[in-house]
Each structure stands twice: as C-alpha cells, then as structure tokens.
Design an enzyme around this catalytic site. Structure first.
Site, mmCIF file in Angstrom:
data_model
loop_
_atom_site.group_PDB
_atom_site.id
_atom_site.type_symbol
_atom_site.label_atom_id
_atom_site.label_comp_id
_atom_site.label_asym_id
_atom_site.label_seq_id
_atom_site.Cartn_x
_atom_site.Cartn_y
_atom_site.Cartn_z
ATOM 1 N N GLY A 66 149.812 62.614 20.433
ATOM 2 C CA GLY A 66 148.511 62.357 21.062
ATOM 3 C C GLY A 66 148.625 61.900 22.492
ATOM 4 N N GLU A 131 140.721 59.593 20.961
ATOM 5 C CA GLU A 131 141.270 59.507 19.599
ATOM 6 C C GLU A 131 140.490 58.481 18.805
ATOM 7 O OE1 GLU A 131 145.486 58.760 19.919
ATOM 8 O OE2 GLU A 131 145.903 60.817 20.476
ATOM 9 N N HIS A 356 153.202 56.026 8.872
ATOM 10 C CA HIS A 356 153.279 56.455 10.279
ATOM 11 C C HIS A 356 153.810 55.376 11.220
ATOM 12 C CE1 HIS A 356 152.211 58.762 13.784
ATOM 13 N NE2 HIS A 356 151.374 57.832 14.213
HETATM 14 P P1 FAD Z 1 161.846 54.753 18.753
HETATM 15 O O1 FAD Z 1 161.269 55.666 19.754
HETATM 16 O O2 FAD Z 1 161.693 55.129 17.339
HETATM 17 O O3 FAD Z 1 163.395 54.591 19.074
HETATM 18 C C1 FAD Z 1 164.232 53.911 18.162
HETATM 19 C C2 FAD Z 1 165.653 53.950 18.690
HETATM 20 O O4 FAD Z 1 166.451 53.007 17.983
HETATM 21 C C3 FAD Z 1 166.362 55.287 18.529
HETATM 22 O O5 FAD Z 1 167.093 55.528 19.700
HETATM 23 C C4 FAD Z 1 167.346 55.050 17.376
HETATM 24 O O6 FAD Z 1 168.520 55.821 17.466
HETATM 25 C C5 FAD Z 1 167.679 53.606 17.633
HETATM 26 N N1 FAD Z 1 168.228 52.917 16.471
HETATM 27 C C6 FAD Z 1 167.605 52.641 15.289
HETATM 28 N N2 FAD Z 1 168.455 51.985 14.472
HETATM 29 C C7 FAD Z 1 169.619 51.852 15.158
HETATM 30 C C8 FAD Z 1 170.882 51.293 14.851
HETATM 31 N N3 FAD Z 1 171.136 50.727 13.659
HETATM 32 N N4 FAD Z 1 171.851 51.351 15.779
HETATM 33 C C9 FAD Z 1 171.643 51.941 16.974
HETATM 34 N N5 FAD Z 1 170.469 52.494 17.312
HETATM 35 C C10 FAD Z 1 169.480 52.446 16.415
HETATM 36 N N6 FAD Z 1 152.338 56.407 19.501
HETATM 37 C C11 FAD Z 1 151.471 56.521 20.524
HETATM 38 O O7 FAD Z 1 151.208 55.525 21.225
HETATM 39 N N7 FAD Z 1 150.918 57.727 20.831
HETATM 40 C C12 FAD Z 1 151.167 58.849 20.103
HETATM 41 O O8 FAD Z 1 150.652 59.909 20.410
HETATM 42 C C13 FAD Z 1 152.030 58.753 18.994
HETATM 43 N N8 FAD Z 1 152.291 59.824 18.221
HETATM 44 C C14 FAD Z 1 153.228 59.720 17.214
HETATM 45 C C15 FAD Z 1 153.570 60.861 16.488
HETATM 46 C C16 FAD Z 1 154.555 60.793 15.525
HETATM 47 C C17 FAD Z 1 154.908 62.026 14.724
HETATM 48 C C18 FAD Z 1 155.216 59.563 15.275
HETATM 49 C C19 FAD Z 1 156.297 59.468 14.249
HETATM 50 C C20 FAD Z 1 154.862 58.420 15.986
HETATM 51 C C21 FAD Z 1 153.867 58.493 16.965
HETATM 52 N N9 FAD Z 1 153.515 57.366 17.707
HETATM 53 C C22 FAD Z 1 152.625 57.490 18.729
HETATM 54 C C23 FAD Z 1 154.202 56.096 17.513
HETATM 55 C C24 FAD Z 1 155.266 55.952 18.616
HETATM 56 O O9 FAD Z 1 155.926 57.172 18.800
HETATM 57 C C25 FAD Z 1 156.288 54.899 18.273
HETATM 58 O O10 FAD Z 1 155.668 53.720 17.860
HETATM 59 C C26 FAD Z 1 157.149 54.557 19.485
HETATM 60 O O11 FAD Z 1 157.671 55.739 20.019
HETATM 61 C C27 FAD Z 1 158.248 53.606 19.105
HETATM 62 O O12 FAD Z 1 159.128 53.515 20.190
HETATM 63 P P2 FAD Z 1 160.416 52.609 20.080
HETATM 64 O O13 FAD Z 1 161.092 52.713 21.400
HETATM 65 O O14 FAD Z 1 160.030 51.275 19.585
HETATM 66 O O15 FAD Z 1 161.286 53.268 18.921
HETATM 67 C C1 SIN Z 2 148.373 61.109 16.964
HETATM 68 O O1 SIN Z 2 148.613 61.912 17.851
HETATM 69 O O2 SIN Z 2 147.474 61.201 16.143
HETATM 70 C C2 SIN Z 2 149.261 59.917 16.851
HETATM 71 C C3 SIN Z 2 148.800 58.928 17.824
HETATM 72 C C4 SIN Z 2 149.381 57.595 17.486
HETATM 73 O O3 SIN Z 2 150.032 57.434 16.470
HETATM 74 O O4 SIN Z 2 149.117 56.686 18.267
#
Ligand code: FAD
Ligand code: SIN
Length: 559
Positions: A66, A131, A356
């Site tokens: 999104g 959204e 999610h």
């Molecule tokens: P992540 O991006 O998940 O990164 C986690 C990192 O930690 C990875 O590099 C992984 O390798 C590392 N890691 C994990 N465990 C270990 C370990 N034991 N040792 C070493 N490394 C490790 N959010 C929005 O705001 N807008 C959207 O449109 C949206 N769409 C989404 C669509 C989908 C299909 C999904 C699944 C989620 C979506 N979200 C969206 C939610 C959002 O993507 C996530 O909440 C956000 O990207 C999380 O970012 P992060 O950096 O915290 O973790």
């Molecule tokens: C979506 O594109 O519907 C996901 C957006 C989000 O998880 O924030």
C-alpha cells in the site's frame, strides 16, 4: 508458563572467550526499513555493523504494497492523521508518541526522496492513495503496489554507500549478550552464526533490534519466512519487557486459493473502490460500519470471519471491477492473480484474512530505548504505543523510518564511558567473558517441521481472529508440554533456533491474550466481548515475572 520458558537464558552453550570476536560501536539486527534507517543514522557518529539473517532484501519491508502514510497534502493535517490513528487504536494508543511520529513523517519522507525514493506521481505531485481508517488520501506509494520493494532498494542503495557501516547478510543472531543472566543486566551485543564463519561474538556498546515481526507463527499469514519472532524471543531471554502481545493484526484481504501462498490484496484496492461480497454476491460491510469496506481492519477481518462462518464457505469475494485501470495501478497484484487465471476486471477475487502485523513487542520509550541498558528496538519488533490495539494502515513504515532514525541518533549515548552500560572504561578488547552452560538433553530426536506446523495451526485455530478463555488455556497447557521436549534441545542451525523462538513467542502471546479479559481492537474474546477500563492498560511481561507490569495509556481521548 512452564519454567523451561524462563530458565533458558541462551539457546546454545558457549564460552565467549573461545569464539571469534568482532567489535563495533553500534550493532543493528535487521535490514528492513527500521534497521537500515537506524544504521544509516548511527553511522553519522559511530562505527556500525548491520546483520540480516537472509539476503539483505528478504524483509517484510520489501513486501509492503500500500505505501507510507504521511501528511503531505496541504489540505491534510497532523491532527487529522493523529485522530485516525487513535480511533483505529481503540483506546490503547499513546497520544504523544502518535503525534510525534506523525509530525516527523513529512521530514522523513523528504529525506527518503532526497535519497532517491521513486514515489508515484500524478503530474508533478506525489500521488496519494486512501486506505482503511484514513479520513484523507495520505498514502505515498511506489511502482503502484511495490512500495516496499522500492523503499528497500532505496535504503540498501544508501546503506552500501554509507561510510562506517558494514553489512553482513546471512548472519543469524541467536541471542543478545548480557554479563549477568538476570533481567536488568545490560546488553553488550549478540552471538551470531554465519554458514561460512560459524559462531561469532559481535560486541557492541549499543544494540538496535530491528528484527521484524511474528507473522510466521500463524498458519495463514501475509508475512515472508523471515518473520519468526526472533527479536521478541531474544529480547525476552535477555530480560527486556515485552508489551501488548495479545494484539496481532489480521489483514482482511489475502488471496484465498487452495495451495497458493496467501498473497496480500492491498487495502488500497478497496481504497480505489473494490467491494466485499458474500457468497450471494451481496455487500455485507455497509451494515457493519459507516466506513463500510474502509472500516479499520480489525472490524473488516471480523466481519469476513463471521460471514464465512455463517455461509459455511472458505472465503468471501473482493469485487475489484469498479477499480479503474487495475493492472496499471496494481501491477504486482494483477500479476499474482494472473497466475491463477483471475482477471480482476472481470472475475471476483476469493479472499480471507491472515496474520499480518505484530503490534506487541519490546516495550520502548519515544527514542526506542528498551528497559535493558544498551538495547534499543525499532519497527515491528518494538512496541511504542503508537498503534494501540490496532494499527492504522501504512503507519508501520512511517514508524519504522521515523523511529529507526531516532534510535540511530540516540544510540550515540552508549559511546560515553560513563554511559549506563556494561563497558564502563573497558578497553576495546572486550568485556568479561560470558559463559552459557546447558546440559545435553537425554530426550530423543525432534521432527522440527512437525513442531513448527503444529504450532502454526494451533495459533491459527485458537489465538487468531476469535479467541476464548478456555481455548487459550488449553493452548497454554499444550505449549508447556511441547516446550519440555523442544526447548531442552540444542540445535546447530537456524531452523531449530527459529522454531524455539516461535514456540516461546507463541506461548507469550497466548499468555497475554489469556490475561486480557476484554475485546479491544484486534484482540476479540468470545467470553469477554466488550472493552473494559481495567484492561485499558499496557501489559508488560518480563522473564521470571509470572504476572505482568501494568502501565497506564497516555492519552487524552476518552473511550
Ligand atoms: P522487516 O522489514 O521485517 O525486517 C526484519 C529484518 O530482521 C530482516 O532483515 C531479517 O533478516 C532480520 N532478522 C530477523 N531475525 C533475525 C535474526 N535472528 N538474526 C538476524 N537478522 C534477523 N506497512 C506499511 O506501513 N505499509 C504497507 O503498505 C505495508 N504493506 C505490507 C504488506 C505485506 C505483505 C506485509 C507482510 C507487511 C506490510 N506492511 C506494511 C508492514 C510493514 O512492511 C512492516 O511492518 C515493516 O516493513 C517492518 O519493518 P522492520 O524493519 O521492522 O522489519
Ligand atoms: C496494504 O497494502 O493493505 C497493507 C498496508 C499495511 O499493512 O499498512
């Protein structure tokens, strides 16, 4: 919870002095939006190592569709975005945190654009989508529905060109290192495993946990395989408090085709006019909420769940025929649908909810400090109080980039020799040695795949969209039993460590859901169907404490 959950301080036995030693000022665990922004910012003042357990781009971030919510339209306002966030959060958002993150959103977006983020434009303006739960169009998106892929590209591109920042991929963090084994002992880095270099100690003055969420704990999930709750599990073992674990957000619309991966059908598709239909092709959302298909996701997910149960069918339909130029606006989703010969301009799309977004996580302050000195947490691994009991769509990437930067900045405080950390004036050769002793289990082999799939099915059947006290209690007993012969084992590769982390996180989530005798946001209990004042609090769980610490919710909004 069985005592073995709390007794295992580390996953494996080791003697730190006998392992290869690496030193840095700041260790960042995770290469998603939160970890990369934290690392880029920390490299302004320190030597930084960032690790990820797979390829750098294998993250939830890269799968985001999104977009990123931010106040970018002059007709929009911080007040309006904050109000929408608090409404979705169902009385559990900390208002000052929400306001602060939202206020800093436009600057964070400008920085990303300066770093080369290619946002979709309408003529010369950023094209903003709408959204669920948002009262305005405020979602920046990229390449239609590939926002996450583009954001990840942009941040990795920036990170590889950042001085003082080393990036180690395929480097699995098993545990955070503390000199003592009781909660309260400061964090000094992590013990890691790399397929080529084996076990290593990475000593750091500040450690930023950005390891993402726990989606893989449920059988039906939108998340990629990396989301195995390693961060919350490591944090818990190291003595950090975990908060609001009952709150897992279920996305209403994932493609439901037997045997296919549960691909997300972005909420932005409903933002562009798609409708939800029951088996008889009738809309059911207008009778449920004023915002109909764009109601907050907990409400839409529950309505789908109830419609499916009433109909006795496995899914409902998304009718995307009203969406103009579907294939241009949502090219990734159109390609996914084409694999199953579904043409959204003509066909109805079978959809169902799936796990999610992990709202609970390491409890942190407004600058991402956990209650373990030297340990910070950001992104989906953390719980800041921003999302309350239900995250507003597209607020998580916003939180990741705003608070990732904050964590990177404040981690500088750990460089001082007077800082509250384990290093004091210790020379760079490292602090005292850390020893983990674990007796060899005399119990037999374990079928890891079976444990993992049983765990995921159990969570989906009993700790998902609808919950009840009796089932939660049965699950707690079952997890206690499984823990006795799963957590006593010593594994030597990530699949085993991940399964142990998933079991610990599943047990903690179930305990929090069982404690929360109310329904609020995305936590719905059949036996306590209303929110209660007594539960309008954050519940914090720390290793060796059998009862939670209760914190008030900091908001002026009455509920
Ligand atoms: P992540 O991006 O998940 O990164 C986690 C990192 O930690 C990875 O590099 C992984 O390798 C590392 N890691 C994990 N465990 C270990 C370990 N034991 N040792 C070493 N490394 C490790 N959010 C929005 O705001 N807008 C959207 O449109 C949206 N769409 C989404 C669509 C989908 C299909 C999904 C699944 C989620 C979506 N979200 C969206 C939610 C959002 O993507 C996530 O909440 C956000 O990207 C999380 O970012 P992060 O950096 O915290 O973790
Ligand atoms: C979506 O594109 O519907 C996901 C957006 C989000 O998880 O924030």
């Amino acid at each position: 919870m069985h005592e073995i959950f709390d007794n295992r301080r580390y996953l494996i036995p080791f003697r730190s002095a006998l392992l290869p030693q690496i030193f840095t000022d700041v260790l960042v665990i995770g290469s998603g939006a939160a970890g990369l922004t934290a690392a880029i910012e920390a490299a302004e003042h320190s030597d930084v190592i960032l690790i990820s357990k797979g390829e750098l781009a294998a993250t939830n971030t890269a799968w985001a569709q999104g977009g990123i919510a931010a106040v970018l339209d002059p007709a929009d306002s911080t007040d309006s975005h904050t109000a929408d966030t608090l409404t979705a959060g169902a009385g559990l958002c900390d208002e000052a945190t929400a306001r602060r993150v939202i206020e800093q959103g436009p600057d964070a977006i400008r920085r990303l654009l300066d770093w080369g983020l290619r946002a979709d434009k309408d003529n010369d303006h950023i094209d903003l989508a709408r959204e669920g739960g948002h009262s305005a169009r405020r979602i920046l998106h990229c390449e239609g529905d590939a926002t996450g892929r583009e954001l990840e590209r942009c941040l990795i591109d920036r990170a590889v060109r950042t001085r003082n920042l080393r990036l180690f991929d395929h480097c699995f963090a098993l545990d955070l290192i503390t000199p003592g084994s009781e909660p309260g002992s400061p964090c000094m880095g992590a013990i890691t495993h790399h397929p080529r270099f084996g076990l290593q100690m990475i000593w750091a003055r500040a450690t930023i946990l950005a390891s993402g969420g726990a989606g893989m704990i449920w059988r039906e999930t939108t998340n990629p395989p990396v989301a195995t709750a390693d961060g919350p599990a490591m944090g818990y073992r190291a003595g950090a408090s975990l908060a609001d674990l009952a709150f897992m957000q279920f996305h209403p619309t994932t493609l439901y085709v037997a045997g296919a991966q549960r691909k997300l059908i972005s909420e932005a598709v409903r933002g562009e006019g798609a409708l939800l239909l029951d088996e008889s092709h009738r809309r059911f959302m207008p009778a449920v909420h004023d915002l109909a298909e764009l109601a907050p996701r907990d409400i839409v997910s529950r309505a789908i769940h109830e419609t499916v149960a009433r109909q006795g069918t496995p899914h409902v339909y998304l009718d995307a025929r009203p969406v103009k130029n579907f294939a241009q606006r949502f090219p990734g989703i159109a390609a996914d649908l084409a694999q199953y010969e579904i043409n959204p301009a003509k066909d109805l799309i079978p959809v169902n909810p799936a796990a999610h977004y992990t709202i609970g996580g390491l409890w942190v302050d407004a600058d991402a400090r956990s209650d373990v000195p030297g340990l910070y947490a950001v992104g989906e691994a953390a719980c800041t109080g921003l999302h309350g009991a239900n995250r507003l769509a597209s607020n998580s990437l916003l939180e990741a980039v705003v608070l990732g930067t904050a964590a990177g900045r404040v981690s500088q405080e750990m460089r001082s020799d007077t800082a509250d950390n384990a290093w004091g004036t210790a020379p760079r050769s490292g602090p005292a040695s850390v020893i983990s002793d674990i007796p060899i289990s005399d119990q037999g082999e374990l079928d890891l795949t079976d444990v993992r799939s049983s765990l995921r099915s159990t969570m989906w059947r009993n700790v998902a969209i609808h919950r009840s006290g009796s089932k939660l209690s049965d699950v707690q007993d079952m997890f206690d039993f499984w823990a006795r012969y799963t957590l006593d084992k010593i594994f030597d590769e990530p699949a085993g460590w991940e399964t142990q982390n998933m079991l610990l996180a599943g047990a903690l989530i179930t305990r929090s859901a069982s404690w929360r005798t109310e329904s609020r946001g995305c936590h719905a209990r059949a036996d306590f169907s209303e929110p209660t004042d007594a539960c309008r609090v954050h519940d914090l769980w720390r290793r060796t404490n059998p009862t939670p610490t209760i914190l008030p919710v900091l908001t002026s909004v009455p509920v």
